[in-house]
Design a protein around this motif. Structure first.
Motif, PDB file in Angstrom:
ATOM      1  N   GLU A 134       0.910  -1.010  -0.105  1.00  0.00           N
ATOM      2  CA  GLU A 134      -0.012   0.027   0.075  1.00  0.00           C
ATOM      3  C   GLU A 134       0.866   1.283  -0.093  1.00  0.00           C
ATOM      4  OE1 GLU A 134      -3.655   1.753   2.552  1.00  0.00           O
ATOM      5  OE2 GLU A 134      -2.050   0.796   3.535  1.00  0.00           O
ATOM      6  N   TYR A 135       0.484   2.317  -0.571  1.00  0.00           N
ATOM      7  CA  TYR A 135       0.780   3.579  -0.829  1.00  0.00           C
ATOM      8  C   TYR A 135      -0.002   4.621   0.058  1.00  0.00           C
ATOM      9  CZ  TYR A 135       1.794   8.389  -2.393  1.00  0.00           C
ATOM     10  OH  TYR A 135       1.986   9.798  -2.487  1.00  0.00           O
ATOM     11  N   VAL A 136       0.276   5.572   0.792  1.00  0.00           N
ATOM     12  CA  VAL A 136      -0.667   6.411   1.509  1.00  0.00           C
ATOM     13  C   VAL A 136       0.171   7.749   1.438  1.00  0.00           C
ATOM     14  CG1 VAL A 136      -2.019   7.063   3.466  1.00  0.00           C
ATOM     15  CG2 VAL A 136      -1.702   4.852   2.943  1.00  0.00           C
ATOM     16  N   SER A 137      -0.719   8.633   0.979  1.00  0.00           N
ATOM     17  CA  SER A 137      -0.031  10.137   0.968  1.00  0.00           C
ATOM     18  C   SER A 137      -0.631  10.919   1.999  1.00  0.00           C
ATOM     19  CB  SER A 137      -0.482  10.840  -0.405  1.00  0.00           C
ATOM     20  OG  SER A 137      -1.757  11.203  -0.264  1.00  0.00           O
TER      21      SER A 137
ATOM     22  N   SER B 155       3.196  12.147  10.769  1.00  0.00           N
ATOM     23  CA  SER B 155       4.343  11.181  11.379  1.00  0.00           C
ATOM     24  C   SER B 155       4.065  11.117  12.912  1.00  0.00           C
ATOM     25  CB  SER B 155       5.508  12.151  11.016  1.00  0.00           C
ATOM     26  OG  SER B 155       5.238  13.442  11.577  1.00  0.00           O
ATOM     27  N   VAL B 156       2.935  11.870  13.485  1.00  0.00           N
ATOM     28  CA  VAL B 156       2.386  11.409  14.748  1.00  0.00           C
ATOM     29  C   VAL B 156       1.212  10.767  14.931  1.00  0.00           C
ATOM     30  CG1 VAL B 156       2.141  12.964  17.053  1.00  0.00           C
ATOM     31  CG2 VAL B 156       4.000  13.430  15.459  1.00  0.00           C
TER      32      VAL B 156
ATOM     33  N   THR C 271      -1.606  15.989  15.569  1.00  0.00           N
ATOM     34  CA  THR C 271      -0.878  15.238  14.293  1.00  0.00           C
ATOM     35  C   THR C 271       0.320  15.888  14.327  1.00  0.00           C
ATOM     36  OG1 THR C 271      -2.106  16.899  12.823  1.00  0.00           O
ATOM     37  CG2 THR C 271      -3.169  14.693  13.342  1.00  0.00           C
ATOM     38  N   GLY C 272       1.165  15.540  13.175  1.00  0.00           N
ATOM     39  CA  GLY C 272       2.581  15.950  12.867  1.00  0.00           C
ATOM     40  C   GLY C 272       2.605  16.266  11.452  1.00  0.00           C
ATOM     41  N   PRO C 273       3.864  16.566  10.984  1.00  0.00           N
ATOM     42  CA  PRO C 273       3.990  16.898   9.627  1.00  0.00           C
ATOM     43  C   PRO C 273       3.561  15.613   8.613  1.00  0.00           C
ATOM     44  CG  PRO C 273       5.994  17.495  11.017  1.00  0.00           C
ATOM     45  CD  PRO C 273       5.177  16.818  11.916  1.00  0.00           C
ATOM     46  N   SER C 274       3.190  15.938   7.469  1.00  0.00           N
ATOM     47  CA  SER C 274       2.820  14.826   6.635  1.00  0.00           C
ATOM     48  C   SER C 274       3.937  14.272   5.991  1.00  0.00           C
ATOM     49  CB  SER C 274       1.844  15.273   5.590  1.00  0.00           C
ATOM     50  OG  SER C 274       2.478  16.358   4.813  1.00  0.00           O
ATOM     51  N   GLU C 275       3.926  12.950   5.804  1.00  0.00           N
ATOM     52  CA  GLU C 275       4.860  12.038   5.022  1.00  0.00           C
ATOM     53  C   GLU C 275       4.144  11.079   4.238  1.00  0.00           C
ATOM     54  OE1 GLU C 275       7.915  12.653   5.140  1.00  0.00           O
ATOM     55  OE2 GLU C 275       7.938  13.811   6.764  1.00  0.00           O
TER      56      GLU C 275
ATOM     57  N   MET D 174      -6.146  12.965   0.995  1.00  0.00           N
ATOM     58  CA  MET D 174      -5.283  11.752   1.203  1.00  0.00           C
ATOM     59  C   MET D 174      -5.519  10.867   0.036  1.00  0.00           C
ATOM     60  SD  MET D 174      -4.714   9.181   4.308  1.00  0.00           S
ATOM     61  CE  MET D 174      -3.850  10.300   5.486  1.00  0.00           C
ATOM     62  N   ILE D 175      -4.391  10.241  -0.498  1.00  0.00           N
ATOM     63  CA  ILE D 175      -4.817   9.366  -1.537  1.00  0.00           C
ATOM     64  C   ILE D 175      -4.030   8.162  -0.957  1.00  0.00           C
ATOM     65  CG2 ILE D 175      -4.094   8.464  -3.890  1.00  0.00           C
ATOM     66  CD1 ILE D 175      -3.712  11.385  -4.675  1.00  0.00           C
TER      67      ILE D 175
END
Length: 379
Positions: free
Chosen positions: A35-38, A42-43, A53-57, A368-369
């Motif tokens: 799976e890939y998630v956009s 990170s939290v 929540t934290g920065p997106s990865e 989100m994808i």
């Protein structure tokens, strides 16, 4: 000697007949994908960090349960005569990627019940079971309650599996009727506490009709979860209707679910109107396609309902899902499943709805994808 042989033969025939009247079946599904998630946080949000929540990865991972939750189970039936049968089901969910038990580590967390079934009257079962709302909407789910990218918790509630449940199911020609009562569901609290009969109880009922290409269904569900240390209970109500129409290789379906969740003090936690529409299309005997759209119209959201009665406006989440499923045999298939969500993580994972599925949007993100390629085997 002849008499002994005849007696043994008769005994063997009788034993064979008795054995034919009962059966136990081992069954299961194993399902895994890459799976890939956009825009994944990170939290991990939790009550301890205030659901921060934290920065997106971007995330790449192996996941268990794309189209079906991985499971194994035992199903048994015994013919008691005169149209009456005894039955049981014990079904265990597990993560195929790590081998761990799912549903909070329960041995038989998916289902565990025993009961009686009459051909004329219907079936009565006792144990951990699905709610009436779950059953009545199942045939109107575009992706068949796919584990990965369908907002099942947002639609049905965290209590769609209920502990300590007595349930009735009756089928009368094209009509199916279901009703259940849970003496104490352990989703939010301990349940079944002496002197607190209402604590963690739940109940519901539904009816569906299906004949030819048409199908229609309606159901109601109520759950009274423990929401404070004193054992005070809230009131989470849901009611839904859905319909479907099949023609040729295609099937269309749509549904609506009303929801109202209140705190112990009667303050509204969440009031929403949830909609879905979708289609299945069997391109060839082996290849099936599914397209689905989900939308949640949030009318009232108040995360501080325990102390104040206010309304917070949030952007309504929506999601589009697509599945391509190719059968290599009757038991094995490979698939591509994808989804795009707006104003929430996939499956409407947001503090406004729930964090039940693990798709947490990074700080400042609003979409989100997700995409996964997997294989599933049924046994």
């Amino acid at each position: 000697m002849k008499k002994s042989l005849l007696a043994l033969a008769a005994l063997g025939a009788f034993a064979g007949a008795a054995q034919a009247q009962s059966s136990v079946t081992l069954y299961g599904v194993v399902d895994a994908n890459i799976e890939y998630v956009s825009n994944m946080s990170s939290v991990t949000p939790s009550a301890a960090n205030g659901f921060a929540t934290g920065p997106s990865e971007n995330l790449f991972r192996m996941s268990s349960g794309g189209l079906s939750g991985s499971r194994w189970g035992l199903r048994g039936v015994e013919d008691l005569g005169s149209g009456l049968k005894a039955l049981f089901v014990m079904e265990s969910g597990f993560g195929l990627d790590d081998g761990r038990s799912q549903q909070g580590g329960r041995l038989f967390g998916r289902q565990a019940y025993v009961g009686l079934e009459s051909a004329q009257v219907g079936r009565v079962t006792f144990g951990r079971q699905y709610t009436s709302l779950f059953d009545m909407m199942a045939n109107f789910s575009p992706t068949g309650y796919a584990t990965q990218y369908e907002p099942v918790v947002a639609q049905l509630g965290l209590n769609f599996r209920s502990d300590n449940t007595a349930k009735y199911t009756g089928k009368f020609g094209p009509v199916t009727a279901v009703a259940h009562w849970s003496f104490g569901n352990g989703v939010a609290g301990g349940g079944e506490v002496a002197g607190q009969f209402r604590r963690d109880t739940g109940y519901g009922a539904g009816v569906s009709w299906s004949a030819g290409p048409f199908g229609i269904s309606g159901a109601y569900d109520q759950y009274n979860p423990t929401l404070n240390a004193a054992g005070g209970t809230g009131e989470f109500k849901k009611a839904a209707v859905a319909a479907s129409y099949a023609f040729g290789p295609a099937k269309l379906m749509a549904g609506y679910r009303w929801g109202m969740s209140k705190h112990v003090n009667d303050n509204t936690i969440l009031k929403d109107n949830y909609y879905w529409v979708g289609a299945n299309y069997q391109v060839t005997p082996a290849l099936g396609l599914t397209l689905a759209y989900y939308y949640d119209d949030v009318k009232n959201f108040n995360p501080a309902a325990a102390t104040v009665n206010t309304t917070n406006n949030i952007k309504n989440p929506w999601q589009i899902s697509f599945v391509a499923d190719y059968n290599l045999s009757k038991r094995t298939d490979v698939y591509l499943t994808t989804a795009f969500s707006k104003n929430a993580g996939l499956n409407f994972d947001t503090s406004a709805i729930s964090f039940a599925n693990g798709y947490f949007l990074g700080t400042g993100e609003d979409k989100m994808i997700g995409a996964a390629i997997g294989i599933r085997h049924k046994f």
